[in-house]
Write a protein that holds these residues in place. Structure first.
Motif, short mmCIF file in Angstrom:
data_model
loop_
_atom_site.label_atom_id
_atom_site.label_comp_id
_atom_site.label_asym_id
_atom_site.label_seq_id
_atom_site.Cartn_x
_atom_site.Cartn_y
_atom_site.Cartn_z
N LEU A 24 -14.86 17.15 -5.27
CA LEU A 24 -14.22 16.18 -6.15
C LEU A 24 -14.99 16.05 -7.46
N THR A 25 -16.31 16.01 -7.38
CA THR A 25 -17.13 15.93 -8.59
C THR A 25 -16.93 17.16 -9.47
N ALA A 26 -16.91 18.34 -8.84
CA ALA A 26 -16.71 19.57 -9.61
C ALA A 26 -15.33 19.60 -10.25
N ALA A 27 -14.31 19.15 -9.50
CA ALA A 27 -12.95 19.12 -10.06
C ALA A 27 -12.87 18.17 -11.25
N ALA A 28 -13.54 17.01 -11.13
CA ALA A 28 -13.55 16.06 -12.24
C ALA A 28 -14.22 16.67 -13.46
N LEU A 29 -15.33 17.36 -13.25
CA LEU A 29 -16.05 17.97 -14.36
C LEU A 29 -15.24 19.08 -15.01
N LEU A 30 -14.62 19.93 -14.20
CA LEU A 30 -13.85 21.05 -14.75
C LEU A 30 -12.61 20.56 -15.50
N SER A 31 -11.92 19.59 -14.93
CA SER A 31 -10.72 19.07 -15.61
C SER A 31 -11.09 18.38 -16.92
N THR A 32 -12.21 17.66 -16.92
CA THR A 32 -12.66 17.00 -18.15
C THR A 32 -13.08 18.02 -19.19
N THR A 33 -13.70 19.11 -18.75
CA THR A 33 -14.07 20.17 -19.69
C THR A 33 -12.83 20.76 -20.35
N GLY A 34 -11.78 20.96 -19.54
CA GLY A 34 -10.53 21.46 -20.11
C GLY A 34 -9.95 20.50 -21.13
N ALA A 36 -11.69 18.32 -22.88
CA ALA A 36 -12.57 18.29 -24.05
C ALA A 36 -12.31 19.48 -24.97
N LEU A 37 -11.88 20.59 -24.42
CA LEU A 37 -11.55 21.74 -25.26
C LEU A 37 -10.32 21.48 -26.11
N ILE A 38 -9.50 20.52 -25.68
CA ILE A 38 -8.28 20.22 -26.43
C ILE A 38 -8.48 19.01 -27.34
N GLY A 39 -8.97 17.87 -26.78
CA GLY A 39 -9.06 16.63 -27.54
C GLY A 39 -9.97 16.71 -28.75
N PRO A 40 -11.29 16.87 -28.55
CA PRO A 40 -12.19 16.96 -29.70
C PRO A 40 -11.87 18.12 -30.64
N THR A 41 -11.35 19.23 -30.07
CA THR A 41 -10.98 20.35 -30.93
C THR A 41 -9.81 19.99 -31.84
N ALA A 42 -8.84 19.24 -31.30
CA ALA A 42 -7.72 18.80 -32.13
C ALA A 42 -8.19 17.87 -33.24
N VAL A 43 -9.14 16.99 -32.92
CA VAL A 43 -9.71 16.12 -33.96
C VAL A 43 -10.41 16.94 -35.03
N SER A 51 -17.39 16.66 -33.84
CA SER A 51 -18.40 15.69 -33.45
C SER A 51 -18.89 16.00 -32.04
N TRP A 52 -20.10 16.53 -31.94
CA TRP A 52 -20.67 16.80 -30.62
C TRP A 52 -20.93 15.53 -29.84
N PRO A 53 -21.43 14.44 -30.47
CA PRO A 53 -21.58 13.19 -29.71
C PRO A 53 -20.27 12.68 -29.14
N ALA A 54 -19.19 12.78 -29.92
CA ALA A 54 -17.89 12.33 -29.42
C ALA A 54 -17.43 13.18 -28.25
N ALA A 55 -17.71 14.50 -28.32
CA ALA A 55 -17.33 15.38 -27.21
C ALA A 55 -18.13 15.05 -25.96
N ALA A 56 -19.43 14.73 -26.13
CA ALA A 56 -20.27 14.37 -24.98
C ALA A 56 -19.78 13.07 -24.34
N VAL A 57 -19.44 12.08 -25.18
CA VAL A 57 -18.91 10.82 -24.65
C VAL A 57 -17.60 11.06 -23.92
N TRP A 58 -16.74 11.90 -24.50
CA TRP A 58 -15.46 12.25 -23.87
C TRP A 58 -15.71 12.85 -22.48
#
Length: 211
Positions: A24-34, A36-43, A51-58
């Motif tokens: 479950l932890t790995a799935a949460a991390l992988l889905s969040t990584t996916g 993050a590739l969309i959200g902060p990149t779109a910004v 913003s690397w800090p914003a990506a880390a918070v995300w």
């Protein structure tokens, strides 16, 4: 779920394995990584600045949120489906009625002490690094108490710690950067959640082995 009678006590446990927690932890991390590739990149595409800090918070916020909310949903939904009486509240009342007075006292003590400690650490603007002092509460709950209680405890008090921090009070309030403050608070909640869940699931596994 298994119903265990230990020393005259009746307790419900979730039939879970430690491996499921890590998946479950790995799935949460992988889905969040996916995400993050969309959200902060779109910004970045819109604003021209990544913003690397914003990506880390995300990443931290969403990973911890998925882990905790999924754990609450899975454990509470399991209890609702397999409860001895229809209805979630009726199942909770039945479990509480069949819990020994001593164990009830443990539940109440953990809630009261946690509420007082989290308010003292995060609800007051004292600027002292006291976050370590609440680490033991989730571990005590994980080692001693019902798994559903552990995940709900971690969710409620973890959310309180983050809200107090973002409001500008508590152990992390002196961190000058708002993204760094949010990142530290959310990572702290993640550590508490994983530690408590690991202990609770490990206890359930040991109990299942002896049945």
């Amino acid at each position: 779920m298994a119903a265990a009678s230990v020393g005259g006590r009746w307790e419900q446990t979730v039939d879970a394995r430690a491996g499921e927690l890590w998946r479950l932890t790995a799935a949460a991390l992988l889905s969040t990584t996916g995400g993050a590739l969309i959200g902060p990149t779109a910004v970045w595409v819109v604003s021209g600045t990544y913003s690397w800090p914003a990506a880390a918070v995300w990443m931290t916020r969403n990973t911890v949120s998925i882990l905790l909310i999924s754990a609450v949903w899975l454990t509470c939904a399991y209890a609702w489906r397999t409860g001895r009486k229809p209805g979630w509240w009726a199942s909770v009342r039945a479990g509480w009625a069949n819990t020994s007075p001593l164990r009830r006292g443990e539940y109440i003590a953990v809630v009261v002490v946690s509420a007082a400690a989290y308010y003292g650490v995060f609800g007051i603007d004292h600027g002292l690094p006291l976050a370590f002092s609440v680490l033991g509460h989730g571990r005590v709950a994980g080692a001693r108490l019902n798994t559903r209680f552990v995940v709900v405890h971690d969710l409620i008090f973890g959310a309180a710690a983050v809200l107090f921090t973002l409001h500008g009070t508590g152990a992390f309030a002196n961190i000058g950067s708002h993204p760094a403050r949010a990142l530290v608070a959310q990572a702290f909640v993640g550590v508490i959640a994983v530690a408590g869940l690991a202990l609770a699931v490990g206890r359930d596994e040991r109990r299942a082995l002896f049945q």
